[in-house]
Design an enzyme around this catalytic site. Structure first.
Site, PDB file in Angstrom:
ATOM      1  N   LYS A  89       0.812  -1.223   0.000  1.00 20.84           N
ATOM      2  CA  LYS A  89       0.000   0.000   0.000  1.00 20.84           C
ATOM      3  C   LYS A  89       0.846   1.275   0.000  1.00 20.84           C
ATOM      4  O   LYS A  89       0.438   2.304  -0.517  1.00 20.84           O
ATOM      5  CB  LYS A  89      -0.963  -0.005   1.180  1.00 20.84           C
ATOM      6  CG  LYS A  89      -2.112  -0.968   0.968  1.00 20.84           C
ATOM      7  CD  LYS A  89      -3.253  -0.706   1.929  1.00 20.84           C
ATOM      8  CE  LYS A  89      -4.474  -1.536   1.574  1.00 20.84           C
ATOM      9  NZ  LYS A  89      -4.311  -2.969   1.919  1.00 20.84           N
ATOM     10  N   GLU A 111      -9.932   7.155   3.613  1.00 22.83           N
ATOM     11  CA  GLU A 111     -10.854   6.242   4.298  1.00 22.83           C
ATOM     12  C   GLU A 111     -10.072   4.978   4.601  1.00 22.83           C
ATOM     13  O   GLU A 111      -9.113   4.658   3.910  1.00 22.83           O
ATOM     14  CB  GLU A 111     -12.058   5.923   3.411  1.00 22.83           C
ATOM     15  CG  GLU A 111     -11.869   4.763   2.425  1.00 22.83           C
ATOM     16  CD  GLU A 111     -10.826   5.006   1.343  1.00 22.83           C
ATOM     17  OE1 GLU A 111     -10.571   6.178   1.005  1.00 22.83           O
ATOM     18  OE2 GLU A 111     -10.242   4.017   0.859  1.00 22.83           O
ATOM     19  N   SER A 377       1.737  -9.800  -1.042  1.00 21.33           N
ATOM     20  CA  SER A 377       1.357  -8.390  -0.868  1.00 21.33           C
ATOM     21  C   SER A 377       1.695  -7.817   0.501  1.00 21.33           C
ATOM     22  O   SER A 377       1.908  -6.619   0.638  1.00 21.33           O
ATOM     23  CB  SER A 377      -0.138  -8.214  -1.156  1.00 21.33           C
ATOM     24  OG  SER A 377      -0.911  -9.064  -0.331  1.00 21.33           O
TER      25      SER A 377
HETATM   26  C1  LIG Z   1      -5.116  -3.972   1.561  1.00 17.55           C
HETATM   27  C2  LIG Z   1      -4.412  -5.242   1.271  1.00 17.55           C
HETATM   28  C3  LIG Z   1      -4.780  -6.072   0.191  1.00 17.55           C
HETATM   29  C4  LIG Z   1      -5.968  -5.816  -0.676  1.00 17.55           C
HETATM   30  O1  LIG Z   1      -5.938  -4.639  -1.414  1.00 17.55           O
HETATM   31  P1  LIG Z   1      -5.720  -4.614  -2.991  1.00 17.55           P
HETATM   32  O2  LIG Z   1      -6.034  -3.221  -3.372  1.00 17.55           O
HETATM   33  O3  LIG Z   1      -6.670  -5.619  -3.590  1.00 17.55           O
HETATM   34  O4  LIG Z   1      -4.317  -4.997  -3.239  1.00 17.55           O
HETATM   35  C5  LIG Z   1      -4.024  -7.215  -0.054  1.00 17.55           C
HETATM   36  N1  LIG Z   1      -2.971  -7.543   0.728  1.00 17.55           N
HETATM   37  C6  LIG Z   1      -2.596  -6.773   1.771  1.00 17.55           C
HETATM   38  C7  LIG Z   1      -1.418  -7.206   2.587  1.00 17.55           C
HETATM   39  C8  LIG Z   1      -3.294  -5.604   2.080  1.00 17.55           C
HETATM   40  O5  LIG Z   1      -2.914  -4.866   3.130  1.00 17.55           O
END
Ligand SMILES: *Cc1c(COP(=O)(O)O)cnc(C)c1O
Length: 393
Positions: A89, A111, A377
């Site tokens: 993010k 948000e 992610s």
């Molecule tokens: C917020 C988040 C997501 C989901 O958000 P996307 O916009 O779909 O990428 C996925 N993995 C993690 C670790 C997150 O914090």
């Protein structure tokens, strides 16, 4: 076939800017200026320098050897979990804070649902010394105390949304209302590839660093820049779009997006948008969303807060409808098991969101020598309580 945004802000049948008239000047200012700012050389240098020295990029592309042996293919992990603040993010919030500065904005609003995007936003506001207000549902504030404390420690003001279900969609409404009242000095940082045009495109461009690096790293490590498969989990879809971006026009690369099936597709507790959803308008753009027969948005469910969203970004809706991307789903239980598996095979505790993408490896058939990249992610520190409960740790 064009998979990217067109002149009108659409991806095929999806996208656009469905906004109240009062918001038009803000969104229009952004639409007119964002691309020129991103393309500016000085902006590019500042963005690159912060990603390198502050976020810690490039994130490694790691060949997971024991996982590769298990699945009979070369499984690479793109390590977004190693970024500062623990997930992808931050790539987007760094880009947007620099853009806000170029627009002359002094105040940032956002948000947040589980608080991850709120923390990433509060972080960059502290970094640049800008005022930060984060809207969060009253229910989520109670559920996510550690992230609320982080935001406060970073100097952000956390404002409770007390209407409706007191969760993410109500926080989004409050943020929109704030932006309408403060059009001149305020920039609204949206946390995924959702919202009215130009947000989905802008956020995708900031996250595209993920596939840009991956291409170079694959070339270095395998002699080929194109993998056979890339996989990522999808909430709104920003880490997936970052992972797909520079591979979209290479049609030999199979794009696999993994949504949250929650307690099961037919359980009534799910966030499997492409399986269950229909076309409609959500948060300012035309996309696919989970809704009742009379068009009410369905409350989603997933064990992972980041995937607990009733829609997907418009570019994903287009990749799904055209068949360019494969959209699958994974249950809470399958994801938690995949999280444990990665931990015990590779010594990496993943975010439960990322574990959804890992879990899909179980359902695939590989040829020997296939190169597969999974976007990791985020890291699992924030999810320890859930893992502890589920596995009795
Ligand atoms: C917020 C988040 C997501 C989901 O958000 P996307 O916009 O779909 O990428 C996925 N993995 C993690 C670790 C997150 O914090």
């Amino acid at each position: 076939m064009n998979y990217f945004v067109d002149e009108r802000g659409y991806y095929g049948d999806f996208g656009g800017a469905y906004i109240p008239e009062m918001l038009y000047p803000n969104v229009e200012e952004l639409r007119q200026k964002y691309q020129a700012i991103i393309d500016d050389e000085q902006f590019h240098q500042e963005f690159k320098a912060l990603l390198k020295d502050y976020v810690g990029r490039p994130s490694p592309l790691y060949l997971a050897k024991r996982l590769s042996d298990k699945y009979g293919a070369n499984i690479f992990l793109k390590r977004e979990d190693l970024n500062h603040t623990g997930a992808h993010k931050i790539n987007n919030t760094i880009g947007q804070i620099l853009l806000a500065e170029k627009l002359g904005k002094k105040r940032i609003i956002a948000e947040t649902g589980a608080g991850q995007h709120g923390v990433a936003t509060a972080t960059v506001c502290a970094l640049r010394g800008l005022e930060c207000v984060v809207y969060m549902g009253e229910v989520d504030i109670k559920r996510q105390a550690p992230n609320v404390a982080r935001m406060k420690m970073l100097g952000a003001k956390v404002v409770a949304a007390t209407s409706g279900s007191k969760t993410l969609k109500d926080a989004t409404n409050e943020a929109m209302r704030d932006w309408i009242s403060n059009p001149v000095d305020t920039h609204y940082i949206i946390g995924s590839v959702v919202g009215p045009h130009p947000y989905p495109d802008m956020v995708a461009q900031f996250q595209s660093i993920i596939s840009f690096e991956t291409k170079n790293q694959l070339l270095e490590q395998t002699g080929k820049s194109l993998p056979d498969y890339v996989l990522a989990c999808v909430g709104g879809g920003s880490n997936a779009m970052g992972m797909f971006y520079h591979f979209i026009d290479d049609e030999t690369v199979k794009l696999i997006a993994v949504e949250a099936a929650g307690k099961g597709i037919d359980s009534g507790f799910s966030a499997a948008t492409t399986t269950l959803g229909k076309e409609g308008v959500l948060h300012g753009s035309r996309s696919i969303l989970m809704q009742t027969a009379d068009g009410q948005v369905v409350e989603p469910h997933s064990v992972s807060a980041g995937l607990d969203y009733p829609g997907i970004g418009p570019q994903h809706a287009h990749l799904f409808k055209t068949g360019r991307g494969l959209y699958a789903s994974i249950t809470d239980e399958e994801a938690l098991q995949a999280g444990l598996l990665l931990t015990q095979y590779e010594g990496i505790i993943p975010a439960i969101e990322s574990a959804h993408a890992l879990a899909y490896l179980e359902k695939m058939q590989f040829k020997a020598g296939d190169n597969v990249v999974v976007c990791l992610s985020g890291r699992g520190d924030k999810d320890m309580e859930t893992y502890m409960k589920y596995f009795n740790l």
